[in-house]
Design a protein around this motif. Structure first.
Motif, PDB file in Angstrom:
ATOM      1  N   SER A   1      57.868  71.432 -12.355  1.00  0.00           N
ATOM      2  CA  SER A   1      56.441  71.154 -12.566  1.00  0.00           C
ATOM      3  C   SER A   1      55.963  70.028 -11.654  1.00  0.00           C
ATOM      4  N   GLN A   2      56.772  68.962 -11.570  1.00  0.00           N
ATOM      5  CA  GLN A   2      56.403  67.855 -10.689  1.00  0.00           C
ATOM      6  C   GLN A   2      56.415  68.290  -9.225  1.00  0.00           C
ATOM      7  N   LEU A   3      57.388  69.130  -8.870  1.00  0.00           N
ATOM      8  CA  LEU A   3      57.466  69.629  -7.500  1.00  0.00           C
ATOM      9  C   LEU A   3      56.230  70.476  -7.169  1.00  0.00           C
ATOM     10  N   ALA A   4      55.786  71.274  -8.129  1.00  0.00           N
ATOM     11  CA  ALA A   4      54.587  72.085  -7.918  1.00  0.00           C
ATOM     12  C   ALA A   4      53.378  71.199  -7.648  1.00  0.00           C
ATOM     13  N   MET A   5      53.244  70.120  -8.415  1.00  0.00           N
ATOM     14  CA  MET A   5      52.114  69.221  -8.191  1.00  0.00           C
ATOM     15  C   MET A   5      52.222  68.525  -6.845  1.00  0.00           C
ATOM     16  N   ALA A   6      53.448  68.145  -6.454  1.00  0.00           N
ATOM     17  CA  ALA A   6      53.631  67.504  -5.151  1.00  0.00           C
ATOM     18  C   ALA A   6      53.236  68.448  -4.020  1.00  0.00           C
ATOM     19  N   TYR A   7      53.636  69.702  -4.107  1.00  0.00           N
ATOM     20  CA  TYR A   7      53.233  70.679  -3.105  1.00  0.00           C
ATOM     21  C   TYR A   7      51.723  70.892  -3.123  1.00  0.00           C
ATOM     22  N   GLY A   8      51.140  70.845  -4.316  1.00  0.00           N
ATOM     23  CA  GLY A   8      49.691  70.982  -4.412  1.00  0.00           C
ATOM     24  C   GLY A   8      48.966  69.855  -3.699  1.00  0.00           C
ATOM     25  N   ARG A   9      49.500  68.630  -3.813  1.00  0.00           N
ATOM     26  CA  ARG A   9      48.903  67.495  -3.098  1.00  0.00           C
ATOM     27  C   ARG A   9      48.972  67.720  -1.593  1.00  0.00           C
ATOM     28  N   GLU A  10      50.003  68.454  -1.153  1.00  0.00           N
ATOM     29  CA  GLU A  10      50.180  68.752   0.269  1.00  0.00           C
ATOM     30  C   GLU A  10      49.368  69.975   0.703  1.00  0.00           C
ATOM     31  N   ASN A  11      48.674  70.594  -0.257  1.00  0.00           N
ATOM     32  CA  ASN A  11      47.928  71.834  -0.019  1.00  0.00           C
ATOM     33  C   ASN A  11      48.849  72.971   0.437  1.00  0.00           C
ATOM     34  N   ASP A  12      50.129  72.884  -0.009  1.00  0.00           N
ATOM     35  CA  ASP A  12      51.106  73.951   0.261  1.00  0.00           C
ATOM     36  C   ASP A  12      51.085  74.881  -0.948  1.00  0.00           C
ATOM     37  N   LEU A  13      50.143  75.822  -0.930  1.00  0.00           N
ATOM     38  CA  LEU A  13      49.906  76.645  -2.122  1.00  0.00           C
ATOM     39  C   LEU A  13      51.034  77.627  -2.391  1.00  0.00           C
ATOM     40  N   ALA A  14      51.697  78.097  -1.357  1.00  0.00           N
ATOM     41  CA  ALA A  14      52.793  79.053  -1.554  1.00  0.00           C
ATOM     42  C   ALA A  14      53.936  78.392  -2.321  1.00  0.00           C
ATOM     43  N   ASP A  15      54.385  77.230  -1.821  1.00  0.00           N
ATOM     44  CA  ASP A  15      55.474  76.540  -2.505  1.00  0.00           C
ATOM     45  C   ASP A  15      55.041  76.011  -3.866  1.00  0.00           C
ATOM     46  N   ALA A  16      53.764  75.640  -4.003  1.00  0.00           N
ATOM     47  CA  ALA A  16      53.265  75.187  -5.306  1.00  0.00           C
ATOM     48  C   ALA A  16      53.334  76.315  -6.325  1.00  0.00           C
ATOM     49  N   ASP A  17      52.919  77.514  -5.925  1.00  0.00           N
ATOM     50  CA  ASP A  17      52.999  78.662  -6.845  1.00  0.00           C
ATOM     51  C   ASP A  17      54.445  78.994  -7.192  1.00  0.00           C
ATOM     52  N   LEU A  18      55.316  78.933  -6.173  1.00  0.00           N
ATOM     53  CA  LEU A  18      56.723  79.240  -6.425  1.00  0.00           C
ATOM     54  C   LEU A  18      57.333  78.233  -7.392  1.00  0.00           C
ATOM     55  N   ALA A  19      57.073  76.943  -7.172  1.00  0.00           N
ATOM     56  CA  ALA A  19      57.620  75.922  -8.070  1.00  0.00           C
ATOM     57  C   ALA A  19      57.055  76.076  -9.482  1.00  0.00           C
ATOM     58  N   SER A  20      55.772  76.424  -9.580  1.00  0.00           N
ATOM     59  CA  SER A  20      55.177  76.658 -10.901  1.00  0.00           C
ATOM     60  C   SER A  20      55.838  77.849 -11.588  1.00  0.00           C
ATOM     61  N   ALA A  21      56.124  78.893 -10.806  1.00  0.00           N
ATOM     62  CA  ALA A  21      56.812  80.061 -11.369  1.00  0.00           C
ATOM     63  C   ALA A  21      58.202  79.675 -11.848  1.00  0.00           C
TER      64      ALA A  21
END
Length: 428
Positions: A358-378
């Motif tokens: 969950s934290q990794l997803a938010m970190a990727y979101g801050r980077e605007n890396d939506l692909a990795d954010a979605d993957l980490a959220s999954a």
């Protein structure tokens, strides 16, 4: 479950010699702590020993707890779980046969009008149940005795006393014998008849009977108990157990934890700083300070003590996750970028941590890396057991990744995951 870096490290130190003596040192057997105040420990497979927080809190010496772990290791070495499953399967088969025979006799009696034949059929259907139950209980008692013998052997091989095992089991034997209104769950799962205690009394007479726990180990044990009471007790109960007049380090630790949970953050930080001043190389005091500041809404201030805790801790994985959370919570893009490798390193050792994902997803979101954010959220949803959400997020992540890329493959694993498969996508 309870996850805590300090307590888990102590339990690893307790079990490592026992597991090595049992030939299980390379099997990656983990101790899982259950948030339950009753005294209980058990095994359900060959990879985990489960122990209730109540057992950790009530065991007054390391040796008492180590004795319990030695006993449970005896169950693993003896293959008692698989053997018990087979015994239950055999008993179930016999029960089905007895039931069918009984039904047949009852039907024959009904057709012939013979009341006695019908009664015999009923007895044939019900009578074997008590016999099968007694058979299973006798089999379980045999397993318990075998685990006792193995546990004492492992303790002797590691130069440790079996007194803790004996004292703990005797306590529950006495409760079973003299209390009709209360039976401890541990005593229920591990029957303690007088015959068993007599046999154990002979087994534990080893050359190490009078050997005491090292003072430094006893101190760590006392700190573990104080930590658990600090987190699990209400303030009034905690102060009765650790009154202000008690100036020992465990008492100060427990009160500092309780103050941060239920009192004033400023006062809690002052108490924690006092602990750090007394033991400046204790990583878990820095972890506590960082945790208190983070939960108190001061993530930027939490970073420095958490960094120090990661530097000092022998196994900092769980602390790394909290550090990553603090970095992300600052809403500083540079710190969020720093959190990504920290969290990924933690996930390499804790691949099923939904919090880390969950934290990794938010970190990727801050980077605007939506692909990795979605993957980490999954992956976070999958780790927490929400397979439907995990598949939906992973399907969206697949659309963002190039086909065949590592991220696309991991997302595809989640989308295609069959719950009957043994291999979790998180462990690839």
């Amino acid at each position: 479950m309870i996850r805590d870096a300090e307590i888990e490290q102590l339990l690893r130190d307790y079990t490592a010699p026992i597991l090595k003596a049992a030939g299980l040192g390379n099997q990656n057997i983990q101790v899982v702590i259950i948030s339950d105040r009753s005294f209980n420990a058990f095994v359900m497979d060959a990879h985990r020993i489960f122990v209730n927080a109540g057992a950790l809190m009530e065991a007054t010496t390391p040796n008492q707890l180590i004795g319990v772990f030695a006993h449970e290791t005896g169950h693993i070495v003896g293959g008692h779980l698989s053997k018990m499953r087979q015994e239950l399967a055999n008993a179930q088969t016999l029960a089905i046969i007895a039931m069918l025979l009984g039904i047949g006799a009852a039907a024959a009696g009904a057709r012939s009008g013979n009341v006695d034949m019908g009664n015999i059929g009923e007895a044939a259907a019900l009578g074997p149940q008590a016999m099968l139950q007694n058979r299973i209980l006798a089999y379980q008692r045999g397993q318990e005795e075998a685990a006792d013998r193995a546990g004492v052997r492992f303790l002797t091989m590691t130069g440790q006393s079996a007194k803790g095992m004996y004292d703990t089991f005797k306590r529950f034997a006495d409760e079973t014998m003299f209390s009709s209104s209360y039976i401890d769950p541990y005593a229920q799962n591990h029957p303690m008849p007088r015959e068993r205690m007599d046999a154990l009394a002979e087994l534990v007479k080893t050359p190490y009977w009078d050997k005491k726990d090292p003072p430094e180990l006893q101190f760590r044990h006392d700190m573990m108990r104080a930590k658990l009471y600090g987190f699990m007790d209400r303030p009034d109960a905690l102060l009765r157990r650790y009154p202000p007049s008690d100036t020992s380090m465990p008492a100060r630790y427990a009160r500092a934890i309780s103050t941060y949970r239920f009192g004033d953050l400023r006062a809690a930080i002052a108490q924690i700083d006092g602990l750090i001043a007394a033991m400046p190389n204790n990583p878990y005091f820095y972890e506590l300070k960082g945790q208190a500041l983070l939960e108190g809404g001061h993530p930027s201030e939490a970073i420095a003590p958490l960094r120090r805790a990661v530097q000092l801790a022998p196994n900092p994985t769980l602390i790394q996750i909290v550090l990553g959370q603090a970095l992300v919570a600052t809403n500083d893009p540079k710190l969020a970028q720093e959190a990504i490798p920290i969290l990924r390193a933690a996930l390499a050792k804790e691949p099923e941590s939904s919090d880390a994902y969950s934290q990794l997803a938010m970190a990727y979101g801050r980077e605007n890396d939506l692909a990795d954010a979605d993957l980490a959220s999954a992956q976070a949803a999958f780790a927490s057991g929400d397979n439907k959400t995990a598949r939906e997020l992973a399907a969206r992540a697949k659309q963002r990744f190039p086909v065949g890329s590592p991220g696309w493959v991991r997302a595809d694993d989640i989308v295609a995951f069959n719950k009957n498969l043994n291999q979790s996508p998180l462990r690839k």
